[in-house]
Design a protein around this motif. Structure first.
Motif, PDB file in Angstrom:
ATOM      1  N   LEU B   8      -5.694 -59.261  43.247  1.00  0.00           N
ATOM      2  CA  LEU B   8      -5.613 -57.907  42.338  1.00  0.00           C
ATOM      3  C   LEU B   8      -6.008 -58.282  40.978  1.00  0.00           C
ATOM      4  CD1 LEU B   8      -1.894 -57.132  43.230  1.00  0.00           C
ATOM      5  CD2 LEU B   8      -3.955 -56.419  44.590  1.00  0.00           C
ATOM      6  N   ASP B   9      -6.993 -57.637  40.368  1.00  0.00           N
ATOM      7  CA  ASP B   9      -7.652 -58.126  39.286  1.00  0.00           C
ATOM      8  C   ASP B   9      -8.274 -56.711  38.611  1.00  0.00           C
ATOM      9  OD1 ASP B   9     -10.124 -60.640  39.079  1.00  0.00           O
ATOM     10  OD2 ASP B   9      -9.175 -59.417  37.504  1.00  0.00           O
ATOM     11  N   PHE B  10      -8.870 -57.123  37.660  1.00  0.00           N
ATOM     12  CA  PHE B  10      -9.575 -55.925  36.887  1.00  0.00           C
ATOM     13  C   PHE B  10     -10.992 -56.482  36.337  1.00  0.00           C
ATOM     14  CE2 PHE B  10     -10.144 -52.471  34.140  1.00  0.00           C
ATOM     15  CZ  PHE B  10     -10.288 -52.778  32.730  1.00  0.00           C
ATOM     16  N   TRP B  11     -11.960 -55.843  36.595  1.00  0.00           N
ATOM     17  CA  TRP B  11     -13.319 -56.670  36.406  1.00  0.00           C
ATOM     18  C   TRP B  11     -13.689 -57.272  35.240  1.00  0.00           C
ATOM     19  CZ3 TRP B  11     -17.232 -55.200  33.079  1.00  0.00           C
ATOM     20  CH2 TRP B  11     -17.053 -53.882  32.711  1.00  0.00           C
ATOM     21  N   PRO B  12     -13.361 -56.819  33.948  1.00  0.00           N
ATOM     22  CA  PRO B  12     -13.763 -57.525  32.688  1.00  0.00           C
ATOM     23  C   PRO B  12     -12.718 -58.776  32.503  1.00  0.00           C
ATOM     24  CG  PRO B  12     -13.075 -55.413  32.127  1.00  0.00           C
ATOM     25  CD  PRO B  12     -12.787 -55.595  33.561  1.00  0.00           C
ATOM     26  N   SER B  13     -11.691 -58.620  33.209  1.00  0.00           N
ATOM     27  CA  SER B  13     -10.727 -59.775  32.609  1.00  0.00           C
ATOM     28  C   SER B  13     -11.143 -61.157  32.727  1.00  0.00           C
ATOM     29  CB  SER B  13      -9.354 -59.434  33.599  1.00  0.00           C
ATOM     30  OG  SER B  13      -8.412 -60.627  33.396  1.00  0.00           O
ATOM     31  N   MET B  14     -10.922 -61.869  31.712  1.00  0.00           N
ATOM     32  CA  MET B  14     -11.506 -63.264  31.753  1.00  0.00           C
ATOM     33  C   MET B  14     -10.457 -64.268  32.446  1.00  0.00           C
ATOM     34  SD  MET B  14     -10.421 -61.965  28.530  1.00  0.00           S
ATOM     35  CE  MET B  14     -11.343 -62.191  26.911  1.00  0.00           C
ATOM     36  N   PHE B  15      -9.276 -63.568  32.509  1.00  0.00           N
ATOM     37  CA  PHE B  15      -8.066 -64.367  33.275  1.00  0.00           C
ATOM     38  C   PHE B  15      -8.380 -64.166  34.869  1.00  0.00           C
ATOM     39  CE2 PHE B  15      -6.240 -65.343  29.329  1.00  0.00           C
ATOM     40  CZ  PHE B  15      -6.344 -64.364  28.549  1.00  0.00           C
ATOM     41  N   LEU B  23     -11.531 -69.588  43.399  1.00  0.00           N
ATOM     42  CA  LEU B  23     -11.817 -69.265  44.734  1.00  0.00           C
ATOM     43  C   LEU B  23     -13.224 -69.546  45.280  1.00  0.00           C
ATOM     44  CD1 LEU B  23      -9.611 -66.057  44.876  1.00  0.00           C
ATOM     45  CD2 LEU B  23      -8.932 -68.315  46.131  1.00  0.00           C
ATOM     46  N   ALA B  24     -14.100 -69.303  44.676  1.00  0.00           N
ATOM     47  CA  ALA B  24     -15.486 -69.168  45.043  1.00  0.00           C
ATOM     48  C   ALA B  24     -15.870 -70.935  44.762  1.00  0.00           C
ATOM     49  CB  ALA B  24     -16.516 -68.686  44.154  1.00  0.00           C
ATOM     50  N   GLU B  25     -15.365 -71.854  44.177  1.00  0.00           N
ATOM     51  CA  GLU B  25     -15.603 -73.211  44.220  1.00  0.00           C
ATOM     52  C   GLU B  25     -15.276 -73.795  45.386  1.00  0.00           C
ATOM     53  OE1 GLU B  25     -16.867 -75.613  41.766  1.00  0.00           O
ATOM     54  OE2 GLU B  25     -17.826 -73.890  40.888  1.00  0.00           O
ATOM     55  N   LYS B  26     -13.801 -73.295  45.814  1.00  0.00           N
ATOM     56  CA  LYS B  26     -13.214 -73.678  47.091  1.00  0.00           C
ATOM     57  C   LYS B  26     -13.669 -73.129  48.374  1.00  0.00           C
ATOM     58  CE  LYS B  26      -9.994 -76.143  44.916  1.00  0.00           C
ATOM     59  NZ  LYS B  26      -9.922 -77.672  45.006  1.00  0.00           N
ATOM     60  N   GLY B  27     -14.684 -72.098  48.175  1.00  0.00           N
ATOM     61  CA  GLY B  27     -14.999 -71.456  49.496  1.00  0.00           C
ATOM     62  C   GLY B  27     -14.239 -70.539  50.118  1.00  0.00           C
ATOM     63  N   VAL B  28     -13.142 -70.013  49.345  1.00  0.00           N
ATOM     64  CA  VAL B  28     -12.187 -69.218  50.153  1.00  0.00           C
ATOM     65  C   VAL B  28     -12.611 -67.681  50.090  1.00  0.00           C
ATOM     66  CG1 VAL B  28      -9.865 -68.635  49.789  1.00  0.00           C
ATOM     67  CG2 VAL B  28     -10.420 -70.774  49.210  1.00  0.00           C
ATOM     68  N   LYS B  29     -12.262 -67.229  51.295  1.00  0.00           N
ATOM     69  CA  LYS B  29     -12.736 -65.899  51.386  1.00  0.00           C
ATOM     70  C   LYS B  29     -11.424 -64.846  51.117  1.00  0.00           C
ATOM     71  CE  LYS B  29     -16.428 -65.861  54.932  1.00  0.00           C
ATOM     72  NZ  LYS B  29     -17.013 -67.394  54.415  1.00  0.00           N
ATOM     73  N   TYR B  30     -11.667 -63.916  50.581  1.00  0.00           N
ATOM     74  CA  TYR B  30     -10.491 -63.163  50.011  1.00  0.00           C
ATOM     75  C   TYR B  30     -10.838 -61.731  49.701  1.00  0.00           C
ATOM     76  CZ  TYR B  30     -12.859 -63.298  45.343  1.00  0.00           C
ATOM     77  OH  TYR B  30     -13.509 -63.227  44.109  1.00  0.00           O
ATOM     78  N   GLU B  31     -10.018 -60.831  49.881  1.00  0.00           N
ATOM     79  CA  GLU B  31     -10.072 -59.468  49.539  1.00  0.00           C
ATOM     80  C   GLU B  31      -9.887 -59.069  48.002  1.00  0.00           C
ATOM     81  OE1 GLU B  31      -7.376 -56.832  51.611  1.00  0.00           O
ATOM     82  OE2 GLU B  31      -8.097 -55.089  50.617  1.00  0.00           O
ATOM     83  N   TYR B  32     -10.942 -58.452  47.440  1.00  0.00           N
ATOM     84  CA  TYR B  32     -10.741 -58.160  46.105  1.00  0.00           C
ATOM     85  C   TYR B  32     -10.206 -56.810  45.910  1.00  0.00           C
ATOM     86  CZ  TYR B  32     -12.171 -57.293  41.205  1.00  0.00           C
ATOM     87  OH  TYR B  32     -12.048 -57.049  39.535  1.00  0.00           O
ATOM     88  N   LYS B  33      -9.272 -56.591  45.025  1.00  0.00           N
ATOM     89  CA  LYS B  33      -8.763 -55.085  44.801  1.00  0.00           C
ATOM     90  C   LYS B  33      -8.739 -54.806  43.224  1.00  0.00           C
ATOM     91  CE  LYS B  33      -5.845 -54.033  48.643  1.00  0.00           C
ATOM     92  NZ  LYS B  33      -4.686 -54.011  49.519  1.00  0.00           N
ATOM     93  N   GLU B  34      -9.539 -53.881  42.862  1.00  0.00           N
ATOM     94  CA  GLU B  34      -9.605 -53.542  41.609  1.00  0.00           C
ATOM     95  C   GLU B  34      -8.456 -52.538  41.164  1.00  0.00           C
ATOM     96  OE1 GLU B  34     -12.207 -54.455  39.464  1.00  0.00           O
ATOM     97  OE2 GLU B  34     -11.694 -53.390  37.911  1.00  0.00           O
ATOM     98  N   GLU B  35      -7.780 -53.028  40.135  1.00  0.00           N
ATOM     99  CA  GLU B  35      -6.713 -52.225  39.490  1.00  0.00           C
ATOM    100  C   GLU B  35      -7.153 -51.265  38.201  1.00  0.00           C
ATOM    101  OE1 GLU B  35      -3.333 -51.964  40.014  1.00  0.00           O
ATOM    102  OE2 GLU B  35      -3.466 -53.076  41.896  1.00  0.00           O
ATOM    103  N   ASP B  36      -6.788 -50.323  38.375  1.00  0.00           N
ATOM    104  CA  ASP B  36      -6.580 -49.455  37.077  1.00  0.00           C
ATOM    105  C   ASP B  36      -5.468 -49.694  36.304  1.00  0.00           C
ATOM    106  OD1 ASP B  36      -6.972 -45.766  36.887  1.00  0.00           O
ATOM    107  OD2 ASP B  36      -6.767 -47.334  35.191  1.00  0.00           O
TER     108      ASP B  36
END
Lengths: 220, 219
Positions: B8-15, B23-36
């Motif tokens: 659960l994320d927000f596209w410009p969040s540095m955190f 996750l990308a460094e580890k090659g983990v596949k995940y579902e990205y959910k944009e929060e309003d």
């Protein structure tokens, strides 16, 4: 020179945390009391960024920030009394609550005790919310760490010991047995734990300090 | 049991970006959910009731909150690939110290460069450059904060870069002119595919912030 040195402050809960951890692990260390109004050249050399205590120095290498120090102690002296659990989910949970206590609880509780009258109600409301959160986290466990004290218990030392003294100095009542029976019971178990009670500052001295520094008159 | 990972994320969040890089460094596949963030989902409120913030990583139904904690969890679970924290306890302590420093100092001073004006903004700029100089000092001649390899401190710091165009435009300053070593480090990080893909375009962030500044009466 001792292999392990701790630069600390007698009345600081953050400094105390490190002493608890070192005692739990059976690590011998040299304690150096700092005068924060006149910081030693060594402290400024070992912690140039924040210039604060506690600082742990191990084999001449310094580590600052109590949460960072606690994890270092756990990883370096890992044969006995683990401070963090082994399981990654449990570790993340412990870190989360330790961070919550450090970043939210302590400040809110402090503010609720020392605020001016008009700000006190709001500050107390927030502090009580956090105490309730911790009450719910503790559930029926003896300690936050389970049967033995762990990271969260050590980090909650402010609630376990300092809070009661500040409540006495200011007359503000926050952590009561009626409202938070589990947390209250925890605080009693906490101060009676052998690794803890040897490392707490003297109660009378701390109470006198709280009263004097903040000019609170004693009322009966 | 299937390895189900949701972010659960927000596209410009540095955190949030920190977690995406990990996750990308580890090659983990995940579902990205944009929060309003003005209309937080029931899932977010359920998974992070204490702070109600993103990012939240949900691994096999269990939530993990606070980006440094999430990244350390990812490093511990997917430990066979791309170690993020050093293996030596002293180096690990140093890495944790510097991420704590970044979290205490960077975010607040940077936020003030675009949410304030006048004297307050000038003070924020000064503080920001002091922080950058300190970090440059810590980097020294190493290619990355982790040494030869990109690691925990690098991935915790690099996401702030996508906000630099915003800070520089609002605050009227130029980071490269003041801190060339820092920008050299940024460019090294951006050469990594995981970082380049995770960071949104700086101008896109600026457009988003401009809208917010208008609402705050700053433009």
């Amino acid at each position: 020179m001792a292999q392990v040195q701790l630069f600390g402050l007698w009345g600081s809960p953050f400094s105390c945390r490190v002493e608890i951890a070192l005692k739990l692990k059976g690590v011998e260390y040299e304690y150096i009391e700092e005068d924060l109004s006149n910081k030693s050249p060594l402290l400024l050399q070992y912690n140039p960024i924040h210039k604060k205590v506690p600082v742990l120095v191990h084999k001449r290498k310094p580590i600052a920030e109590s949460l960072v120090i606690l994890e270092y102690i756990d990883e370096t002296w890992n044969e006995r009394n683990p401070i963090l659990p082994h399981d990654p989910y449990e570790r993340a949970t412990a870190r989360f609550w330790a961070k919550f206590i450090d970043e939210k609880c302590i400040f809110a509780l402090w503010k609720a005790c020392w605020s001016e009258e008009k700000e006190r109600e709001e500050a107390a409301r927030e502090a009580c919310e956090h105490l309730q959160t911790l009450e719910d986290v503790l559930k029926d466990k003896r300690f936050f760490g389970g049967d033995m004290i762990g990271l969260v218990d050590i980090v909650a030392n402010f609630m376990g010991f300092w809070l009661g003294i500040i409540e006495e100095a200011t007359g503000v009542k926050l952590l009561t047995e009626e409202k938070y029976p589990k947390l209250y019971k925890w605080s009693e178990e906490f101060v009676n734990c052998s690794a803890i009670k040897e490392n707490l500052p003297p109660r009378d001295k701390l109470l006198a300090y709280m009263r004097a520094r903040y000019g609170v008159s004693i009322t009966y | 049991m299937a390895n189900e990972v949701v972010l659960l994320d927000f596209w410009p969040s540095m955190f949030g970006i920190r977690v995406r890089i990990a996750l990308a460094e580890k090659g983990v596949k995940y579902e990205y959910k944009e929060e309003d963030l003005k209309n937080k989902s029931p899932l977010l409120l359920q998974m992070n009731p204490v702070h109600k913030k993103i990012p939240v990583l949900i691994h096999n139904g269990r939530p993990f909150c606070e980006s440094p904690i999430i990244v350390q969890y990812i490093d511990e679970v997917w430990k066979d690939k791309a170690p993020l924290l050093p293996s030596d306890p002293y180096q690990r302590a140093q890495a944790r110290f510097w991420v704590d420093f970044i979290d205490k100092k960077m975010y607040d001073s940077l936020r003030k460069t675009w949410t304030t004006k006048g004297e307050e903004q000038e003070a924020a700029k000064k503080e920001f450059f002091e922080v950058l100089k300190t970090l440059e000092g810590q980097l020294g001649d190493k290619p990355f904060f982790g040494g030869d390899n990109f690691g925990y401190v690098d991935l915790s710091l690099i996401p702030f870069y996508c906000w630099f165009y915003t800070y520089e435009t609002c605050g009227k300053f130029n980071v490269e002119a003041e801190c060339p070593k820092f920008i050299a480090w940024v460019k090294r990080c951006l050469q990594r595919e995981t970082v380049a893909k995770a960071l949104p375009d700086g101008k896109k962030v600026f457009e988003f912030v401009s809208a917010m500044r208008t609402n705050l009466g700053l433009e």
